[in-house]
Scaffold this active site. Structure first.
Site, PDB file in Angstrom:
ATOM      1  N   ASN A   1      27.618  46.701  -6.972  1.00 54.17           N
ATOM      2  CA  ASN A   1      26.076  45.488  -6.510  1.00 54.17           C
ATOM      3  C   ASN A   1      26.472  45.067  -5.078  1.00 54.17           C
ATOM      4  O   ASN A   1      27.464  43.968  -5.923  1.00 54.17           O
ATOM      5  CB  ASN A   1      25.566  44.497  -8.237  1.00 54.17           C
ATOM      6  CG  ASN A   1      25.020  43.778  -8.211  1.00 54.17           C
ATOM      7  OD1 ASN A   1      24.905  44.139  -6.824  1.00 54.17           O
ATOM      8  ND2 ASN A   1      25.512  42.977  -8.395  1.00 54.17           N
ATOM      9  N   TRP A   2      26.241  45.653  -4.217  1.00 52.65           N
ATOM     10  CA  TRP A   2      26.615  44.686  -3.539  1.00 52.65           C
ATOM     11  C   TRP A   2      26.106  42.982  -3.251  1.00 52.65           C
ATOM     12  O   TRP A   2      26.832  42.781  -1.950  1.00 52.65           O
ATOM     13  CB  TRP A   2      26.759  45.751  -2.206  1.00 52.65           C
ATOM     14  CG  TRP A   2      27.551  46.860  -2.055  1.00 52.65           C
ATOM     15  CD1 TRP A   2      28.191  47.982  -3.192  1.00 52.65           C
ATOM     16  CD2 TRP A   2      27.116  48.247  -0.957  1.00 52.65           C
ATOM     17  NE1 TRP A   2      28.670  49.378  -2.692  1.00 52.65           N
ATOM     18  CE2 TRP A   2      27.955  48.917  -1.887  1.00 52.65           C
ATOM     19  CE3 TRP A   2      26.838  48.358  -0.045  1.00 52.65           C
ATOM     20  CZ2 TRP A   2      27.748  50.090  -1.043  1.00 52.65           C
ATOM     21  CZ3 TRP A   2      26.350  49.527   0.874  1.00 52.65           C
ATOM     22  CH2 TRP A   2      27.828  50.364   0.378  1.00 52.65           C
ATOM     23  N   LYS A   3      24.937  43.410  -3.512  1.00 53.94           N
ATOM     24  CA  LYS A   3      24.287  41.749  -4.110  1.00 53.94           C
ATOM     25  C   LYS A   3      23.903  41.686  -2.325  1.00 53.94           C
ATOM     26  O   LYS A   3      23.452  42.133  -1.391  1.00 53.94           O
ATOM     27  CB  LYS A   3      25.762  40.664  -3.495  1.00 53.94           C
ATOM     28  CG  LYS A   3      26.057  40.648  -5.929  1.00 53.94           C
ATOM     29  CD  LYS A   3      27.246  39.581  -6.455  1.00 53.94           C
ATOM     30  CE  LYS A   3      27.289  39.898  -8.091  1.00 53.94           C
ATOM     31  NZ  LYS A   3      27.645  38.821  -8.917  1.00 53.94           N
TER      32      LYS A   3
ATOM     33  N   HIS B   1      18.720  40.628 -12.872  1.00 52.64           N
ATOM     34  CA  HIS B   1      20.551  39.744 -13.136  1.00 52.64           C
ATOM     35  C   HIS B   1      20.592  39.312 -13.081  1.00 52.64           C
ATOM     36  O   HIS B   1      19.683  38.285 -13.266  1.00 52.64           O
ATOM     37  CB  HIS B   1      21.417  40.689 -11.435  1.00 52.64           C
ATOM     38  CG  HIS B   1      22.259  40.482 -11.855  1.00 52.64           C
ATOM     39  ND1 HIS B   1      22.833  39.256 -10.859  1.00 52.64           N
ATOM     40  CD2 HIS B   1      23.528  41.209 -11.779  1.00 52.64           C
ATOM     41  CE1 HIS B   1      23.982  39.070 -10.564  1.00 52.64           C
ATOM     42  NE2 HIS B   1      24.788  40.933 -11.058  1.00 52.64           N
TER      43      HIS B   1
ATOM     44  N   GLU C   1      21.719  36.248 -11.733  1.00 52.67           N
ATOM     45  CA  GLU C   1      21.502  35.599 -10.699  1.00 52.67           C
ATOM     46  C   GLU C   1      20.079  35.226 -10.081  1.00 52.67           C
ATOM     47  O   GLU C   1      19.569  34.740  -9.825  1.00 52.67           O
ATOM     48  CB  GLU C   1      22.075  36.696  -9.226  1.00 52.67           C
ATOM     49  CG  GLU C   1      23.727  36.137  -9.673  1.00 52.67           C
ATOM     50  CD  GLU C   1      25.030  37.391  -8.530  1.00 52.67           C
ATOM     51  OE1 GLU C   1      24.638  37.831  -8.055  1.00 52.67           O
ATOM     52  OE2 GLU C   1      25.906  37.287  -9.284  1.00 52.67           O
TER      53      GLU C   1
ATOM     54  N   GLU D   1      26.647  41.531 -18.998  1.00 50.99           N
ATOM     55  CA  GLU D   1      27.199  40.872 -18.638  1.00 50.99           C
ATOM     56  C   GLU D   1      26.732  39.466 -18.598  1.00 50.99           C
ATOM     57  O   GLU D   1      26.388  38.855 -18.378  1.00 50.99           O
ATOM     58  CB  GLU D   1      25.823  40.972 -16.674  1.00 50.99           C
ATOM     59  CG  GLU D   1      26.419  42.307 -15.912  1.00 50.99           C
ATOM     60  CD  GLU D   1      26.468  42.368 -14.258  1.00 50.99           C
ATOM     61  OE1 GLU D   1      27.221  43.106 -14.258  1.00 50.99           O
ATOM     62  OE2 GLU D   1      25.618  41.179 -14.235  1.00 50.99           O
TER      63      GLU D   1
ATOM     64  N   GLY E   1      31.337  37.211 -10.893  1.00 53.88           N
ATOM     65  CA  GLY E   1      32.350  36.501  -9.760  1.00 53.88           C
ATOM     66  C   GLY E   1      33.225  35.357 -10.805  1.00 53.88           C
ATOM     67  O   GLY E   1      33.578  34.709  -9.203  1.00 53.88           O
TER      68      GLY E   1
ATOM     69  N   SER F   1      33.697  40.885 -13.504  1.00 49.99           N
ATOM     70  CA  SER F   1      34.896  40.551 -12.953  1.00 49.99           C
ATOM     71  C   SER F   1      35.547  42.091 -13.556  1.00 49.99           C
ATOM     72  O   SER F   1      37.069  41.529 -13.726  1.00 49.99           O
ATOM     73  CB  SER F   1      35.525  39.646 -13.057  1.00 49.99           C
ATOM     74  OG  SER F   1      35.222  38.420 -12.666  1.00 49.99           O
TER      75      SER F   1
ATOM     76  N   GLY G   1      30.619  43.801  -9.331  1.00 48.09           N
ATOM     77  CA  GLY G   1      30.270  43.641  -7.725  1.00 48.09           C
ATOM     78  C   GLY G   1      31.221  43.086  -6.639  1.00 48.09           C
ATOM     79  O   GLY G   1      31.632  44.327  -5.956  1.00 48.09           O
ATOM     80  N   GLY G   2      32.062  42.198  -7.325  1.00 52.07           N
ATOM     81  CA  GLY G   2      32.955  42.060  -5.979  1.00 52.07           C
ATOM     82  C   GLY G   2      33.908  43.455  -5.942  1.00 52.07           C
ATOM     83  O   GLY G   2      34.684  43.260  -4.660  1.00 52.07           O
TER      84      GLY G   2
HETATM   85  P1  PGA Z   1      31.673  41.082 -10.440  1.00 53.78           P
HETATM   86  O1  PGA Z   1      30.154  41.129 -10.326  1.00 53.78           O
HETATM   87  O2  PGA Z   1      31.864  42.038 -10.259  1.00 53.78           O
HETATM   88  O3  PGA Z   1      31.839  40.614  -8.843  1.00 53.78           O
HETATM   89  O4  PGA Z   1      32.047  39.867 -11.788  1.00 53.78           O
HETATM   90  C1  PGA Z   1      29.699  41.814 -11.521  1.00 53.78           C
HETATM   91  C2  PGA Z   1      28.110  41.813 -10.918  1.00 53.78           C
HETATM   92  O5  PGA Z   1      27.127  40.574 -10.983  1.00 53.78           O
HETATM   93  O6  PGA Z   1      27.165  42.287 -11.253  1.00 53.78           O
END
Ligand code: PGA
Length: 251
Positions: free
Chosen positions: A9-11, A95, A97, A167, A173, A213, A234-235
């Site tokens: 997930n590149w956001k 998600h 977010e 999640e 994050g 994470s 994500g990251g």
């Molecule tokens: P993260 O994000 O790996 O940066 O914690 C995961 C996500 O939001 O899907």
């Protein structure tokens, strides 16, 4: 046997040029990897370029969100047929977010989930508790409600196509990962809710990803849990070597 699935997930990261550089790296690193389903979820603006760049490989494409209608007066939104046209076969829905910053509810996520499946796309439906909810001992109740409401009304064949991503919001994050035991406990709960919503054969075949994470250093232990079928990253998906190392942890 469930095939593990790891999605990046590149956001809101990567211009088209940066996206193409990342994809070239991922293609190099994962050329031989067939044991894990790999999905890249770039921002909308890079979807066409990434779609072209992965064509002919076993790497698949996903979006990070979409509207539930096919077309209409919804300024700023993107529809299922628009994504399908670009060979987008997955879509992340609900998600945290989106739930937090864009007020998406389980009802909205449910509409989008139905729309994705109707368009022959596989939804990656995200659920997870906040830190306050965990500390108040509400994790099971919160996650169960999210699963039941987000997936309400799906037929058996649609549930099987659906991917659930657990999640915990406090792990996204933050560098603070759920322990493998904490994650496994909630994954087992999700599977038991799916069993109640359908039957054992269905709940045994739905893939449940862990996200929050995940890094190359903790992926193997997480993915080794009996009810964890890969991850939503994500990251660490923004770097080809670290993403590839996470994917290989699922082999
Ligand atoms: P993260 O994000 O790996 O940066 O914690 C995961 C996500 O939001 O899907």
């Amino acid at each position: 046997m469930r095939k593990p699935i790891v999605a990046g997930n590149w956001k809101m990261n990567k211009t088209v040029e940066e996206a193409l550089l990342l994809v070239e790296g991922i293609k190099r690193e994962l050329a031989e990897c067939r044991e894990v389903d790999v999905v890249l979820c770039p921002p909308f603006t890079a979807i066409k370029a990434v779609s072209d760049a992965i064509s002919g490989t076993h790497i698949d494409l996903g979006a990070q969100n979409m509207h539930w209608e096919s077309s209409g007066a919804f300024t700023g939104e993107i529809s299922p047929p628009m994504l399908r046209e670009l060979f987008c076969h997955y879509v992340i829905l609900g998600h945290s977010e989106r739930r937090q910053h864009f007020h998406e509810t389980d009802e909205v996520v449910n509409r989008k989930t139905h729309a994705a499946l109707a368009a022959n796309m596989r939804p990656i439906v995200c659920v997870g508790e906040t830190l306050d909810q965990r500390e108040a001992d509400q994790t099971h109740a919160v996650v169960e409600t999210q699963v039941r409401q987000s997936l309400a009304g799906l037929e058996t064949r649609q549930l099987i196509e659906t991917i659930v991503a657990y999640e915990p919001v406090w792990a996204i994050g933050t560098g603070r990962t759920a322990t493998p035991e904490q994650a496994q406990e909630v994954h087992a709960l999700i599977r038991s809710v799916l069993r109640e919503m359908s039957d054992e054969a269905v709940s045994d075949s739905v893939r449940i990803q862990y996200g929050g994470s995940v890094k190359a250093s903790n992926a193997r232990e997480l993915f080794g849990q009996p009810d964890i079928d890969g991850g939503l990253i994500g990251g660490a998906s923004l770097d080809a070597a670290s993403f590839a190392a996470i994917v290989k942890s699922g082999m």
